[in-house]
Motif scaffolding. Sequence first.
Motif, mmCIF file in Angstrom:
data_model
loop_
_atom_site.group_PDB
_atom_site.id
_atom_site.type_symbol
_atom_site.label_atom_id
_atom_site.label_comp_id
_atom_site.label_asym_id
_atom_site.label_seq_id
_atom_site.Cartn_x
_atom_site.Cartn_y
_atom_site.Cartn_z
ATOM 1 N N GLN A 206 -9.265 1.199 -6.143
ATOM 2 C CA GLN A 206 -8.841 2.485 -5.610
ATOM 3 C C GLN A 206 -9.553 2.703 -4.272
ATOM 4 O OE1 GLN A 206 -9.585 5.762 -8.245
ATOM 5 N NE2 GLN A 206 -8.441 7.202 -7.007
ATOM 6 N N GLY A 207 -8.823 3.203 -3.288
ATOM 7 C CA GLY A 207 -9.374 3.410 -1.960
ATOM 8 C C GLY A 207 -9.143 2.227 -1.026
ATOM 9 N N THR A 208 -8.592 1.133 -1.553
ATOM 10 C CA THR A 208 -8.291 -0.052 -0.752
ATOM 11 C C THR A 208 -6.820 -0.050 -0.391
ATOM 12 O OG1 THR A 208 -9.984 -1.322 -1.911
ATOM 13 C CG2 THR A 208 -8.309 -2.581 -0.723
ATOM 14 N N LYS A 209 -6.514 -0.365 0.865
ATOM 15 C CA LYS A 209 -5.125 -0.466 1.311
ATOM 16 C C LYS A 209 -4.947 -1.833 1.959
ATOM 17 C CE LYS A 209 -1.574 1.690 4.180
ATOM 18 N NZ LYS A 209 -1.237 2.848 5.023
ATOM 19 N N ILE A 210 -3.942 -2.556 1.476
ATOM 20 C CA ILE A 210 -3.637 -3.880 2.013
ATOM 21 C C ILE A 210 -2.222 -3.847 2.571
ATOM 22 C CG2 ILE A 210 -3.252 -6.304 1.442
ATOM 23 C CD1 ILE A 210 -5.467 -6.037 -0.624
ATOM 24 N N ILE A 211 -2.085 -4.282 3.808
ATOM 25 C CA ILE A 211 -0.771 -4.430 4.424
ATOM 26 C C ILE A 211 -0.562 -5.926 4.637
ATOM 27 C CG2 ILE A 211 0.678 -3.890 6.408
ATOM 28 C CD1 ILE A 211 -1.008 -1.335 6.754
ATOM 29 N N GLY A 212 0.367 -6.494 3.874
ATOM 30 C CA GLY A 212 0.607 -7.929 3.944
ATOM 31 C C GLY A 212 1.007 -8.461 2.585
ATOM 32 N N ASN A 213 1.131 -9.768 2.496
ATOM 33 C CA ASN A 213 1.594 -10.405 1.275
ATOM 34 C C ASN A 213 0.431 -10.967 0.471
ATOM 35 O OD1 ASN A 213 4.223 -9.862 2.102
ATOM 36 N ND2 ASN A 213 4.369 -11.793 3.204
ATOM 37 N N LEU A 214 0.530 -10.856 -0.860
ATOM 38 C CA LEU A 214 -0.475 -11.384 -1.769
ATOM 39 C C LEU A 214 0.173 -12.403 -2.693
ATOM 40 C CD1 LEU A 214 -2.118 -8.018 -2.888
ATOM 41 C CD2 LEU A 214 -2.987 -9.597 -1.178
ATOM 42 N N GLU A 215 -0.477 -13.544 -2.851
ATOM 43 C CA GLU A 215 0.018 -14.559 -3.777
ATOM 44 C C GLU A 215 -1.186 -15.180 -4.462
ATOM 45 O OE1 GLU A 215 2.787 -18.557 -3.812
ATOM 46 O OE2 GLU A 215 2.981 -17.131 -2.174
ATOM 47 N N ALA A 216 -1.129 -15.266 -5.798
ATOM 48 C CA ALA A 216 -2.243 -15.813 -6.555
ATOM 49 C C ALA A 216 -1.738 -16.472 -7.825
ATOM 50 C CB ALA A 216 -3.239 -14.713 -6.897
ATOM 51 N N LYS A 217 -2.584 -17.296 -8.426
ATOM 52 C CA LYS A 217 -2.245 -17.921 -9.701
ATOM 53 C C LYS A 217 -2.691 -17.051 -10.868
ATOM 54 C CE LYS A 217 -2.225 -22.611 -8.018
ATOM 55 N NZ LYS A 217 -2.741 -23.957 -8.155
ATOM 56 N N GLY A 218 -3.616 -16.137 -10.625
ATOM 57 C CA GLY A 218 -4.118 -15.258 -11.671
ATOM 58 C C GLY A 218 -3.378 -13.940 -11.704
ATOM 59 N N CYS A 219 -3.800 -13.077 -12.615
ATOM 60 C CA CYS A 219 -3.196 -11.758 -12.776
ATOM 61 C C CYS A 219 -3.729 -10.796 -11.717
ATOM 62 C CB CYS A 219 -3.528 -11.216 -14.163
ATOM 63 S SG CYS A 219 -2.926 -12.268 -15.495
ATOM 64 N N PHE A 220 -3.024 -9.678 -11.538
ATOM 65 C CA PHE A 220 -3.443 -8.639 -10.602
ATOM 66 C C PHE A 220 -3.588 -7.314 -11.331
ATOM 67 C CE2 PHE A 220 -1.623 -11.248 -7.160
ATOM 68 C CZ PHE A 220 -2.587 -11.067 -6.178
ATOM 69 N N ARG A 221 -4.601 -6.554 -10.948
ATOM 70 C CA ARG A 221 -4.699 -5.139 -11.317
ATOM 71 C C ARG A 221 -4.790 -4.399 -9.996
ATOM 72 N NH1 ARG A 221 -5.248 -1.281 -15.400
ATOM 73 N NH2 ARG A 221 -5.969 0.632 -14.406
ATOM 74 N N ILE A 222 -3.853 -3.476 -9.786
ATOM 75 C CA ILE A 222 -3.778 -2.772 -8.513
ATOM 76 C C ILE A 222 -4.010 -1.286 -8.758
ATOM 77 C CG2 ILE A 222 -2.294 -2.196 -6.558
ATOM 78 C CD1 ILE A 222 -0.992 -5.008 -7.061
ATOM 79 N N ASP A 223 -5.149 -0.791 -8.244
ATOM 80 C CA ASP A 223 -5.468 0.623 -8.309
ATOM 81 C C ASP A 223 -5.456 1.230 -6.909
ATOM 82 O OD1 ASP A 223 -5.910 0.999 -11.149
ATOM 83 O OD2 ASP A 223 -7.659 -0.291 -10.902
ATOM 84 N N GLY A 224 -5.264 0.393 -5.897
ATOM 85 C CA GLY A 224 -5.176 0.844 -4.519
ATOM 86 C C GLY A 224 -3.736 0.798 -4.039
ATOM 87 N N ILE A 225 -3.561 0.563 -2.734
ATOM 88 C CA ILE A 225 -2.233 0.554 -2.112
ATOM 89 C C ILE A 225 -1.945 -0.827 -1.538
ATOM 90 C CG2 ILE A 225 -0.840 1.534 -0.242
ATOM 91 C CD1 ILE A 225 -2.591 4.079 -0.505
ATOM 92 N N VAL A 226 -0.755 -1.336 -1.824
ATOM 93 C CA VAL A 226 -0.295 -2.600 -1.241
ATOM 94 C C VAL A 226 1.058 -2.346 -0.599
ATOM 95 C CG1 VAL A 226 0.409 -4.982 -1.674
ATOM 96 C CG2 VAL A 226 -1.516 -4.014 -2.939
#
Length: 142
Positions: free
Chosen positions: A23-43
């Motif tokens: 929370q409080g994090t903002k990402i502008i761009g693409n994310l790719e990973a082999k693991g799982c994601f938990r997103i409490d911020g902004i993408v």
Amino acid sequence: MFTQEKRSKFSSEGSKDQNKIAQGTKIIGNLEAKGCFRIDGIVEGNVKTPGKVVIGKDGFIKGYLECENADIEGKFIGKLLIKNTLSLRSTALIEGEAIVAKLTVEPGATFNATCSMKGGVKTINNERGGQEQTQKGKEKSA
């Protein structure tokens, strides 16, 4: 120095890791990973993983999401491609387009999206003649 055996063990364990956007994090761009994601911020962008994605109550994605399973409590605007189950919690707000295999929606969730459900092979019993019919990769719209 790692031996070949240790490297492969290390690599396979890495895919079980969970990535977290706090929370409080903002990402502008693409994310790719082999693991799982938990997103409490902004993408703002595209998120792609063969694992599970959880969007927390304060989480927000604007873009494209492709994953195996998704559990959404927060907000999503864009296109969802969920290969297995999309679960919408009571606080979820979804706008856009969804392509899923299975969909669960809790009372209170807002789902303003076009939805296509794509499943595997299903056997349907025909009550009239007792015959079985097989549907292969049929598309259902909600």
